[in-house]
Structure formats: structure tokens, C-alpha cells
Write an enzyme that holds these catalytic residues in place. Structure first.
Site, PDB file in Angstrom:
ATOM      1  N   GLN A 119      40.745  38.210  31.942  1.00  0.00           N
ATOM      2  CA  GLN A 119      41.611  37.179  32.541  1.00  0.00           C
ATOM      3  C   GLN A 119      40.787  35.924  32.831  1.00  0.00           C
ATOM      4  O   GLN A 119      39.948  35.918  33.735  1.00  0.00           O
ATOM      5  CB  GLN A 119      42.202  37.730  33.838  1.00  0.00           C
ATOM      6  CG  GLN A 119      43.124  36.773  34.570  1.00  0.00           C
ATOM      7  CD  GLN A 119      43.427  37.265  35.988  1.00  0.00           C
ATOM      8  OE1 GLN A 119      42.696  38.100  36.519  1.00  0.00           O
ATOM      9  NE2 GLN A 119      44.484  36.744  36.578  1.00  0.00           N
ATOM     10  N   SER A 122      40.375  31.956  37.012  1.00  0.00           N
ATOM     11  CA  SER A 122      39.603  31.274  38.052  1.00  0.00           C
ATOM     12  C   SER A 122      38.514  30.381  37.472  1.00  0.00           C
ATOM     13  O   SER A 122      37.937  30.685  36.436  1.00  0.00           O
ATOM     14  CB  SER A 122      38.942  32.300  38.973  1.00  0.00           C
ATOM     15  OG  SER A 122      39.901  33.178  39.488  1.00  0.00           O
ATOM     16  N   SER A 154      36.186  39.286  35.072  1.00  0.00           N
ATOM     17  CA  SER A 154      35.847  40.707  34.949  1.00  0.00           C
ATOM     18  C   SER A 154      35.987  41.143  33.500  1.00  0.00           C
ATOM     19  O   SER A 154      36.974  40.816  32.832  1.00  0.00           O
ATOM     20  CB  SER A 154      36.784  41.563  35.801  1.00  0.00           C
ATOM     21  OG  SER A 154      36.786  41.096  37.120  1.00  0.00           O
ATOM     22  N   GLU A 237      49.944  41.573  38.371  1.00  0.00           N
ATOM     23  CA  GLU A 237      48.612  41.977  38.793  1.00  0.00           C
ATOM     24  C   GLU A 237      48.666  42.612  40.181  1.00  0.00           C
ATOM     25  O   GLU A 237      48.053  43.650  40.434  1.00  0.00           O
ATOM     26  CB  GLU A 237      47.694  40.756  38.821  1.00  0.00           C
ATOM     27  CG  GLU A 237      46.301  41.053  39.378  1.00  0.00           C
ATOM     28  CD  GLU A 237      45.372  39.846  39.342  1.00  0.00           C
ATOM     29  OE1 GLU A 237      45.858  38.704  39.370  1.00  0.00           O
ATOM     30  OE2 GLU A 237      44.151  40.074  39.275  1.00  0.00           O
ATOM     31  N   GLU A 370      44.832  36.275  52.457  1.00  0.00           N
ATOM     32  CA  GLU A 370      45.395  35.102  53.148  1.00  0.00           C
ATOM     33  C   GLU A 370      46.467  34.440  52.277  1.00  0.00           C
ATOM     34  O   GLU A 370      47.549  34.086  52.757  1.00  0.00           O
ATOM     35  CB  GLU A 370      44.293  34.085  53.478  1.00  0.00           C
ATOM     36  CG  GLU A 370      43.326  34.532  54.561  1.00  0.00           C
ATOM     37  CD  GLU A 370      42.318  35.582  54.096  1.00  0.00           C
ATOM     38  OE1 GLU A 370      42.051  35.653  52.877  1.00  0.00           O
ATOM     39  OE2 GLU A 370      41.817  36.349  54.931  1.00  0.00           O
TER      40      GLU A 370
HETATM   41  C1  LIG Z   1      35.691  41.470  42.157  1.00  0.00           C
HETATM   42  C2  LIG Z   1      36.432  40.268  41.692  1.00  0.00           C
HETATM   43  C3  LIG Z   1      36.928  40.231  40.403  1.00  0.00           C
HETATM   44  C4  LIG Z   1      37.596  39.105  39.944  1.00  0.00           C
HETATM   45  N1  LIG Z   1      38.060  39.096  38.660  1.00  0.00           N
HETATM   46  C5  LIG Z   1      38.669  37.984  38.188  1.00  0.00           C
HETATM   47  C6  LIG Z   1      39.072  37.906  36.832  1.00  0.00           C
HETATM   48  O1  LIG Z   1      38.892  38.841  36.068  1.00  0.00           O
HETATM   49  N2  LIG Z   1      39.629  36.775  36.385  1.00  0.00           N
HETATM   50  C7  LIG Z   1      39.854  35.716  37.206  1.00  0.00           C
HETATM   51  O2  LIG Z   1      40.408  34.733  36.753  1.00  0.00           O
HETATM   52  N3  LIG Z   1      39.481  35.738  38.504  1.00  0.00           N
HETATM   53  C8  LIG Z   1      38.880  36.846  39.012  1.00  0.00           C
HETATM   54  N4  LIG Z   1      38.481  36.887  40.322  1.00  0.00           N
HETATM   55  C9  LIG Z   1      38.614  35.672  41.121  1.00  0.00           C
HETATM   56  C10 LIG Z   1      39.633  35.720  42.231  1.00  0.00           C
HETATM   57  O3  LIG Z   1      40.931  35.647  41.733  1.00  0.00           O
HETATM   58  C11 LIG Z   1      39.316  34.555  43.164  1.00  0.00           C
HETATM   59  O4  LIG Z   1      38.068  34.804  43.743  1.00  0.00           O
HETATM   60  C12 LIG Z   1      40.346  34.385  44.242  1.00  0.00           C
HETATM   61  O5  LIG Z   1      41.547  33.912  43.703  1.00  0.00           O
HETATM   62  C13 LIG Z   1      39.871  33.451  45.363  1.00  0.00           C
HETATM   63  O6  LIG Z   1      39.394  32.236  44.875  1.00  0.00           O
HETATM   64  P1  LIG Z   1      38.002  31.663  45.336  1.00  0.00           P
HETATM   65  O7  LIG Z   1      37.000  32.705  45.086  1.00  0.00           O
HETATM   66  O8  LIG Z   1      37.813  30.358  44.704  1.00  0.00           O
HETATM   67  O9  LIG Z   1      38.135  31.482  46.908  1.00  0.00           O
HETATM   68  P2  LIG Z   1      38.783  30.226  47.654  1.00  0.00           P
HETATM   69  O10 LIG Z   1      40.126  29.968  47.097  1.00  0.00           O
HETATM   70  O11 LIG Z   1      37.833  29.125  47.691  1.00  0.00           O
HETATM   71  O12 LIG Z   1      38.980  30.822  49.101  1.00  0.00           O
HETATM   72  C14 LIG Z   1      37.988  30.800  50.134  1.00  0.00           C
HETATM   73  C15 LIG Z   1      38.631  31.322  51.422  1.00  0.00           C
HETATM   74  O13 LIG Z   1      39.691  30.447  51.806  1.00  0.00           O
HETATM   75  C16 LIG Z   1      40.890  31.144  51.955  1.00  0.00           C
HETATM   76  N5  LIG Z   1      42.000  30.283  51.550  1.00  0.00           N
HETATM   77  C17 LIG Z   1      42.132  29.581  50.405  1.00  0.00           C
HETATM   78  N6  LIG Z   1      43.298  28.937  50.378  1.00  0.00           N
HETATM   79  C18 LIG Z   1      43.946  29.257  51.519  1.00  0.00           C
HETATM   80  C19 LIG Z   1      45.217  28.905  52.064  1.00  0.00           C
HETATM   81  N7  LIG Z   1      46.079  28.124  51.427  1.00  0.00           N
HETATM   82  N8  LIG Z   1      45.555  29.443  53.256  1.00  0.00           N
HETATM   83  C20 LIG Z   1      44.688  30.260  53.931  1.00  0.00           C
HETATM   84  N9  LIG Z   1      43.488  30.607  53.461  1.00  0.00           N
HETATM   85  C21 LIG Z   1      43.122  30.109  52.268  1.00  0.00           C
HETATM   86  C22 LIG Z   1      40.743  32.350  51.050  1.00  0.00           C
HETATM   87  O14 LIG Z   1      41.610  33.405  51.435  1.00  0.00           O
HETATM   88  C23 LIG Z   1      39.288  32.687  51.225  1.00  0.00           C
HETATM   89  O15 LIG Z   1      39.148  33.471  52.370  1.00  0.00           O
HETATM   90  C24 LIG Z   1      37.794  38.007  40.802  1.00  0.00           C
HETATM   91  C25 LIG Z   1      37.300  38.048  42.100  1.00  0.00           C
HETATM   92  C26 LIG Z   1      36.611  39.165  42.546  1.00  0.00           C
HETATM   93  C27 LIG Z   1      36.096  39.190  43.943  1.00  0.00           C
END
Ligand SMILES: Cc1cc2nc3c(=O)[nH]c(=O)nc-3n(C[C@H](O)[C@H](O)[C@H](O)COP(=O)(O)OP(=O)(O)OC[C@H]3O[C@@H](n4cnc5c(N)ncnc54)[C@H](O)[C@@H]3O)c2cc1C
Lengths: 400, 467
Positions: A119, A122, A154, A237, A370
Site C-alpha cells: 500500500q 503514506s 509494509s 482496511e 485519534e
Molecule cells: C507498523 C506500521 C505499518 C504501516 N504500514 C503502512 C503501509 O503499508 N502503507 C501506508 O501507506 N502506510 C502505512 N503506515 C502508515 C500509517 O498509515 C501512518 O503512520 C498513519 O496514518 C499516521 O500518519 P503519521 O505517521 O504521519 O502520523 P501523523 O498523522 O503525523 O500523526 C501524529 C499524531 O497526531 C495525531 N493526529 C493527527 N491528526 C489528528 C487529528 N486530526 N486529530 C487528532 N489527532 C491527530 C495522530 O493520531 C498521531 O498521534 C504504517 C504505519 C505503521 C506504524
């Protein structure tokens, strides 16, 4: 059991079981390679019974899959952990938005495990706010040229295909300028680099896309409609992550209970009270999942699936944390920090320390808890959205 | 197993809901409870009601409550809403829901009774459905006597209201404590006192465990002392027996144990209804109420709390439905059979004259048989019903539902109050009725802790070794 409620058609459990038994009588799984058996199972409509006929299913209610899986116990199986993204996300999206040719091309090898999916959603600058993503796709005749960077991908290191969302129009507000593609992970310009995780290994990667050429027939849905298609993927998902059927006392709870029962000397009153609370929470979550699947039997996943994913993440984290604490001195050890590129989440083959650390990702991957609470609050409870500044501004003019 | 609602159940629900909307709006419940015991005689002079300053759609005032008028009628009112119970009991047939058709009932199951309780919880309706049509009714079903059948017919017809004279907090896992030594029987006359009996004040017949058997006593022959109760809409009362004549309706107390289990399982549906009302009311309020130039419901701190409550209620719905479904599938016997496992060990102190059901206070509580484990000297009502396996499944479903729903109803009611701000603290707003009911329900028929302790045995999650 009678016909399942809400079924569009009258395909009952007895009928699918009979079909499965006929198939098993006619196909000796030991006779040939497992792949031949899996392909034949797909062609007989016994792969995922809720898919349409001709695409591995029978157009039957989703609920009947459990009966089919029971009949096929002990026959060759795919590694559903390795195929999770394909099965849980790519397949329902291709089914809903793909062309007939795309469905024919992709679904069978996806299900049999011949082709693994990843996928590509991100990005470094776009996580929860996925719609702000910056990877560009520019049309060039019958092809698209793609440039950008994806992250946390992933399984990209062993995937044949990726589901990709890219920006095709930077001049409109962010949700409107996106298009959904299938990315050929073998295409020139696709570079996959491992990202080491807190568990020591690397399940996920960063993926650099540099001048990648994708033919237009790898586009899913209309140009500019990528957000809607991606929403369908994300809903699926969350159901896939949170809605997996488990038996009572199974899943992460089962791992803790095994240690609890075998090791009376580790038990304390405090842990006992906490474990009983979690036992109850796990059971009501399991029941809520059963109920949700009964509701979904004929329909598509709705925002309710988000609730299951929150509950599942919380339970996994609480239970795995309790498991480490319970073991005292043994909890101070860790099984293996080797930096390896793993292919699936190994909750039950690994030790409690791994489970504890890996479960931390459960409330981040697939939408953070969240963000899921926002979805429930707004789409289920109808609460007003936060005031926001990014809705009607062209993507290119957003502050970064 | 289905955790959804059938068409018949939905029809029953809308009939009950329509009736409650018509006869039992929050204002009617408030008006009813202000005539109850412990209310005093008048509103103190100079008391201020906050309703005038209430923002948004203010709650309806109880009649006269805002005027400083004398609102108590002096009599120890029963806190009932006029005409509601007859309509529910007879017109809708709720009183006879669990009674077999040959006795004039509807022959329905716990699933339908659960739907009625959801609606009654949602309206926090002051009716004796749980106490008479579930608890007392189940204590008579399975007694196997003509006297019990006669009473059941009267209950099903809505002619009589009964109450099971055990303290409402009685745990289904240790019911002996509820009756052992409280009431004695000699020559058909009963002596003793049973505190905290729910539904006693409105009952015409009291079902009293005494000497290992069940007796029917006319309420007129007993003294019923209404207590000033935390729960205004289901107050408790002490039943005092000073030589009241009792008619033996059941030779043993096995049906009473079954009644406590059924009651606990179905109470979860009432708790679900309470929680649903509180959540829906709060969501509606925070959408309307504006502070800082926006609806308070647009603040994420509140949205996330409400999302968590929604999830807890979704889990509660699944748990309550599962308990109702499991109870419905466990056949209701003509006569409750004796425990399948060996009878309880005769503890020292049990006089030979007393049947084995009567265990003195302080005796080891009945142990519930864990799944797939041979019973070592303990028998359970659950195991008694349908063999240890199926019985344990029912017991687990009930314990899970009570352990979860008992807490969720309280939490949602407490959050409802907090998110209403000052108006939530007022007598005029009906939410306190829900909080009081939810808090009392948490104690009723075993606390969540009692149900978790039972699960430790039922689900084989043993505690630390003794010593
Ligand atoms: C083990 C693992 C596997 C993954 N695999 C994939 C994959 O295969 N493909 C892929 O595309 N992505 C993947 N991801 C990515 C995952 O979808 C993102 O990490 C996730 O969507 C959060 O985005 P970010 O890491 O940029 O955090 P951010 O969006 O920057 O968030 C940081 C913090 O702010 C909070 N936050 C953000 N916006 C808000 C809001 N509006 N209100 C309240 N709180 C908020 C979040 O909850 C978090 O606590 C994976 C992540 C992990 C941990």
C-alpha cells in the site's frame, strides 16, 4: 442454520458446504502442487464466497465464508499475513472500482498468493492527513509519469504490485486532485529501502518513485476520483484489521492466558483483576465484531468498523503489556533484535516483548486511533467538524 | 446465534416505545417521583431553579416544581406513572411475556423481554416489569406446583403484581446470603425481615424464600417499609413479616437461583437502554450548546470522549444481545431440575431439617463449574439447567453482559452529566434519574466485580494460589 439475514440471494450454508465437499471429493490436494489446488478452488467460487461468480466467489453472504473455511481445513492455504494488504485492501477496492479487465487480471493471483500487494499511501508529509499527499502523476499519452516518495510501506520489498494514490491536479483543493493507481513494483524508477522498526526488524520501507511509467490501464477509477477510491480501501482496511473473527479467549488474550494458566507462581491479585477486566473487554469486543459482521453480511463496511479497530488496538496493547509485566525477570529479556526484513507480523511465533512492541503500531497503522475517533464522532454521531482552513484552498496554495 | 433484532422484536419495541413516548415522557417520570418517599413536604422558600437559565431546548419542568408550590402529596406515593403499567402489562402483554401460552402468557423468550427492558431503560420507566414479570415470574416458572401456576396466570393477565423478596443486590453466584436465616417459617406463618427489596412497594404478592422453600405472602399481610432510595424510579423497600400467612408455591429454591441469573442477564438490556438514552441526549445537547462561538460538540476533547462512549455502548449492545440470546436458547423447564453435579457438601451448621438449598450465612458460596472441568463439590444453577457445558455458556454470557453493561451504564450517565455542565446538576433535567438508576443497577443482582469473579471460575482464569 437457515439462510443468513440480509442475503441478497438465497445461498445457504448447506449449499456452500455441499459445493465445498463436492470440490474436495473431485480434487486431491496431495496430487499436485498447492498452487494448482488454490487456483482450482478460486475457479470453483470457493475462495471468497461473497465475491461474484467468476471472480473466486458465489455472490453469497460474507458470513458463509466461515463454513467454507471449515470444509477446507487441512488443505493447502495461503499465508494470509503476507497477503493481508492484497486480501484486505486491494481486492475489495479492485472489485468495487476496477474495470472487468482489471478484476480478471489481478484478483486470482492476489488470492492464490502468486502476487503480493503493498500500500503506497503514506508519505513523509502526509499521514493522517493523507489527502495532502505530494507524489505527482502526470499524464503522457497512454501513460503516467510518477514522481514522489512514500513511507511506512509494509511489504514493499516483496510485493509485486502496490496500490498507489498520487496527485494529478495540484490546482484544485486537496481531496479533488487525486487519482488511484496500481503501481508495478518492478517498474524502473521504483526503489525500496528498509526502515528498521522498534522491534528490530523491518516490515516497512520507504519507497522512492522516480520517473516511474505506469500505463493508463493501471489506473483504478476516474482521474480525480482517487480520494473516494482510497476511502473504500481504508474502510476495508479497518474492517480487515479490527474485524477478524477470533474465538472466545483467542488472539492476544490467548497468548496471555496460556502463560497465566501454566505459571501460577506469576499470578498476583492486581494482575488477576486487570486480566479479568481485559477478558471481559476482549469478549465484548469479539461479540461486537460478530454483530458487526452480521450487519455487514450483505452490505459494505461502514464507519462502524473504525470502532472495532480502536478496540482491537487497545486490547492488543493492554494485553501484551500485561504479559510482559506478568513475567517479571523474564520480561526483562527480548527474543531477537536482528535487523531482518520480515514478511508478516509474527505475534504468536515471537516472544512477549516483540508482541508488546509490535502492538504499539496497531493504533497507528491503518488510521490512528485519534483519527478513527474523529470519524466516529463526525460520521456516526454527526458531531460538527473542527473548523478547518484547508477545505477549499487549492492544494498548491496550502501552507506546508 | 444472531445478535441482531428480529422483525417481531422490532415490532414489540415500537409498540413499547410508542406507549412510553405517549405516557411516560421524562416530565411524567419526574412528576411521579416527587411524590415518592423521602421527598419532604415542600420546596424550601427561596429555592432557585436553574431551568430559566437553561440554554438550548430546556427540559420540561415537573409540574409545579418551579413554582415553590407544595409538591408532595403527603402520602408515601408509589412513584408510578398513571395508567402506564396496565397498558404495558395488559394491552401490550408484557406481563405475560415469559409465561407459557397454556397459562395465558405469550410464551416468548428472554430475547423479547430484553427488548422491552431496553425501552424501559431508555425511558427510565417506573414499572415493575423486571421485578414482577422477570424475577418473580421466573421464580414461579419451574416451581412445578399448582399454586405457582395459578399465580403465574394472574401475573400474565396483569391482574397481580409480584416481587421476589430478596435484597436487590443479591448476587446470583451466592444467593444463599440473601435468604439464609432471614425469614423463618412455622405452621405456615412467616417471621423475619428482608431489606432492600425492589418492586416491593407496588407488589400485591411477595415471594419469600424461607426454610429452603418459596412462599407467597399477600403484601397486605406484611409490612412493606419503603426506603428513601438512591434510585427514584425503582425504589427499594424492606419487607417485614410478623406472622404473615404464607402459601407454599415452590418446594425448593432452584427456580429462585434461575430467576437471579435471568434477571442479571436481562438487566444488561435495561442498562443498555439507559446508556443509549444518555449518549443520544448528550450528543444532541453538545450539537446545540454553543460556547466560544461554536457548538461545544465541535471540540475534539468532547468528540473523542463521545466516540469512546459510542464504542462502549456498541460493545454493550452486543453483550446484552448475546446474554438474551443465550438465555432464550436455554430451555425454560416445567420444573427446575436438581443440580447435575454432586450436591453441595453439607456444611456443619445445616440442620437436618433444612433442605440443602438453605446454607447458613458464612457458608462457602456455591462454586460455578468451569467449562470442561469436573465439579469438585460445587453445583451451579447454570450447570443444573442443561448440563454443565450449555449451562456454563449461559452463565458466561450473563456474567460478561453484567460485568460490562453495569459499568457502561454508569460511565455514560456520568459523562452525560459532565457534558451538560450546570444544567446536568439540576433536579429539573431528567438525566439524574438515569444516573441514579444506573448506579443502583450496578449493584443490583451482583456487582460487576461479582460477575468478573464468577468469570474467573467459568472461563478458567484462576487467581493467585492461596497462601
Ligand atoms: C507498523 C506500521 C505499518 C504501516 N504500514 C503502512 C503501509 O503499508 N502503507 C501506508 O501507506 N502506510 C502505512 N503506515 C502508515 C500509517 O498509515 C501512518 O503512520 C498513519 O496514518 C499516521 O500518519 P503519521 O505517521 O504521519 O502520523 P501523523 O498523522 O503525523 O500523526 C501524529 C499524531 O497526531 C495525531 N493526529 C493527527 N491528526 C489528528 C487529528 N486530526 N486529530 C487528532 N489527532 C491527530 C495522530 O493520531 C498521531 O498521534 C504504517 C504505519 C505503521 C506504524
Amino acid at each position: 442454520m437457515a439462510v443468513v439475514e440480509g442475503a441478497g440471494r438465497t445461498v445457504d450454508e448447506a449449499a456452500v458446504r455441499a459445493r465445498a465437499r463436492d470440490f474436495l471429493a473431485a480434487h486431491d490436494e496431495a496430487a499436485g502442487p498447492p498452487l494448482d489446488f488454490l487456483r482450482a478452488r478460486f475457479d470453483a467460487g470457493l475462495a471468497w464466497v461473497h465475491f461474484p461468480e467468476g471472480l473466486g466467489g458465489l455472490g453469497a453472504p460474507r458470513e458463509l465464508q466461515a463454513a467454507v473455511d471449515e470444509e477446507f481445513a487441512g488443505t493447502p492455504q495461503t499465508d494470509t499475513g503476507r497477503l493481508a494488504i492484497g486480501l484486505g485492501m486491494a481486492a475489495p477496492t479492485i472489485l468495487a472500482f476496477g474495470t472487468p479487465a482489471q478484476r480478471q487480471r489481478f484478483l486470482r493471483p492476489l488470492w492464490t498468493g502468486e502476487e503480493v500487494w503493498c500500500q503506497l499511501f503514506s508519505e513523509p508529509g502526509a499521514g493522517s492527513d493523507l489527502a495532502t499527499l505530494a507524489t505527482r502523476a502526470v499524464r503522457d499519452g497512454d501513460e503516467w509519469g510518477v514522481d514522489g516518495q512514500k513511507v511506512w510501506t509494509s511489504g514493499a520489498h516483496f510485493a509485486r504490485w502496490g496500490i498507489l494514490v498520487a496527485r494529478t491536479d495540484p490546482d484544485v483543493p486537496k481531496h479533488r486532485g487525486l487519482t488511484y493507481f496500481v503501481c508495478d513494483m518492478r517498474a524502473p524508477g521504483v526503489e525500496v529501502r528498509p526502515l528498521r522498526q522498534i522491534t528490530g526488524e523491518a516490515e516497512f520501507n520507504e519507497v522512492f518513485l522516480t520517473g516511474v511509467r505506469l500505463p493508463d490501464d493501471l489506473r483504478i477509477g476516474e482521474v480525480g476520483d482517487g480520494w473516494r477510491v482510497a476511502q473504500a480501501t481504508l474502510m476495508s482496511e479497518r474492517v480487515a484489521i479490527g474485524g477478524t473473527p477470533i474465538r472466545r479467549g483467542g488472539g492476544m488474550l490467548g497468548a496471555v492466558l496460556a502463560a497465566w494458566r501454566e505459571r501460577p507462581e506469576l499470578r498476583t491479585h492486581d494482575l488477576h483483576q486487570r486480566l479479568l477486566r481485559l477478558w471481559v473487554e476482549a469478549e465484548v469486543t469479539r461479540l461486537a465484531g460478530v454483530r458487526l459482521r452480521q450487519q455487514l453480511a450483505a452490505g459494505a463496511p461502514g464507519p462502524e468498523g473504525s470502532g472495532m479497530k480502536i478496540a482491537f488496538a487497545r486490547l492488543n496493547q493492554e494485553l501484551s503489556g500485561l504479559d510482559v509485566e506478568l513475567r517479571r525477570d523474564e520480561g526483562l529479556a527480548y527474543d531477537d533484535w536482528t535487523f531482518r526484513r520480515s514478511e508478516s507480523v509474527d505475534f504468536f511465533g515471537r516472544g512477549p516483548g516483540y508482541r508488546y512492541l509490535r502492538a504499539k503500531g496497531n493504533s497507528i497503522e491503518g488510521g490512528t486511533s485519534e483519527v478513527l475517533r474523529n470519524i466516529i464522532a463526525e460520521r456516526v454521531l454527526g458531531l460538527p467538524a473542527e473548523p478547518r482552513a484547508d477545505k477549499d484552498v487549492p492544494w498548491k496554495d496550502l501552507p506546508r | 446465534m444472531t445478535l441482531l433484532y428480529s422483525e417481531v422484536e422490532e415490532e414489540l419495541r415500537s409498540a413499547v416505545r410508542d406507549l412510553l413516548a405517549d405516557r411516560c415522557p421524562p416530565a411524567a417520570v419526574l412528576a411521579a417521583v416527587v411524590t415518592g418517599p423521602g421527598m419532604g413536604a415542600a420546596v424550601p422558600a427561596g429555592s432557585v431553579t436553574g431551568a430559566a437559565a437553561a440554554p438550548g431546548p430546556g427540559p420540561a419542568l415537573a409540574d409545579g416544581a418551579g413554582t415553590g408550590a407544595v409538591i408532595a402529596d403527603g402520602a408515601a406515593g408509589s412513584g408510578t406513572v398513571g395508567g402506564l403499567w396496565p397498558a404495558l402489562a395488559r394491552d401490550i402483554g408484557a406481563a405475560g411475556l415469559l409465561v407459557p401460552e397454556q397459562l395465558g402468557g405469550a410464551g416468548a423468550t428472554a430475547r423479547e423481554a430484553a427488548v422491552v427492558l431496553e425501552e424501559l431503560g431508555r425511558a427510565v420507566a417506573p414499572v415493575p416489569f423486571l421485578t414482577s414479570s422477570v424475577l418473580a415470574t421466573r421464580a414461579l416458572l419451574g416451581a412445578g406446583t399448582d399454586a405457582a401456576r395459578e399465580l403465574l396466570a394472574a401475573l400474565a393477565a396483569g391482574e397481580t403484581v409480584a416481587a421476589l423478596a430478596v435484597p436487590f443486590g443479591t448476587s446470583p453466584y451466592a444467593p444463599e446470603a440473601a435468604w439464609a436465616g432471614r425469614v423463618t417459617v412455622a405452621g405456615g406463618r412467616l417471621h423475619g425481615r428482608v431489606p432492600a427489596v425492589a418492586g416491593a412497594a407496588t407488589a400485591e404478592v411477595l415471594l419469600v424464600p424461607a426454610g429452603g422453600a418459596l412462599y407467597a405472602v399477600q403484601a397486605a399481610d406484611a409490612e412493606v417499609e419503603p426506603a428513601v432510595s438512591l434510585d427514584l424510579t425503582r425504589p427499594v423497600a424492606a419487607v417485614v413479616l410478623s406472622g404473615a400467612p404464607g402459601r407454599s408455591v415452590g418446594p425448593n429454591l432452584r427456580p429462585v437461583r434461575a430467576a437471579l441469573e435471568l434477571g442479571a442477564g436481562l438487566l444488561a438490556s435495561e442498562q443498555l437502554g439507559l446508556a443509549e438514552w444518555c449518549l443520544a441526549t448528550t450528543v444532541a445537547y453538545v450539537k446545540e450548546r454553543r460556547q466560544f462561538a461554536r457548538p461545544v460538540g465541535s471540540f475534539q476533547a468532547l468528540k473523542h470522549r463521545l466516540a469512546d462512549l459510542w464504542l462502549a455502548v456498541a460493545q454493550a449492545r452486543a453483550a446484552a444481545r448475546n446474554a438474551a440470546d443465550a438465555l432464550a436458547r436455554a430451555a425454560m423447564p416445567e420444573t427446575d431440575p436438581p443440580p447435575a453435579a454432586p450436591a453441595e457438601p453439607v456444611s456443619a451448621g445445616v440442620t437436618p431439617a433444612e433442605p440443602p438449598d438453605a446454607v447458613p450465612p458464612g457458608a462457602v458460596p456455591v462454586t460455578v463449574v468451569p467449562v470442561g472441568t469436573a465439579s469438585a463439590g460445587g453445583a451451579s444453577v447454570q450447570a443444573a439447567r442443561a448440563g454443565a457445558g450449555a449451562g456454563a455458556e449461559v452463565a458466561i454470557a450473563v456474567a460478561v453482559a453484567q460485568a460490562w453493561c453495569g459499568e457502561v451504564a454508569v460511565t455514560v450517565a456520568e459523562e452525560c452529566l459532565q457534558l451538560h455542565g450546570g444544567i446536568g446538576m439540576t433536579w429539573e433535567h431528567p438525566l439524574h434519574l438515569y444516573l441514579k438508576r444506573a448506579k443502583a443497577d450496578q449493584i443490583a443482582l451482583g456487582t460487576p466485580g461479582d460477575h468478573r469473579a464468577a468469570l474467573a471460575r467459568l472461563a478458567d482464569v484462576p487467581g493467585p494460589p492461596a497462601g
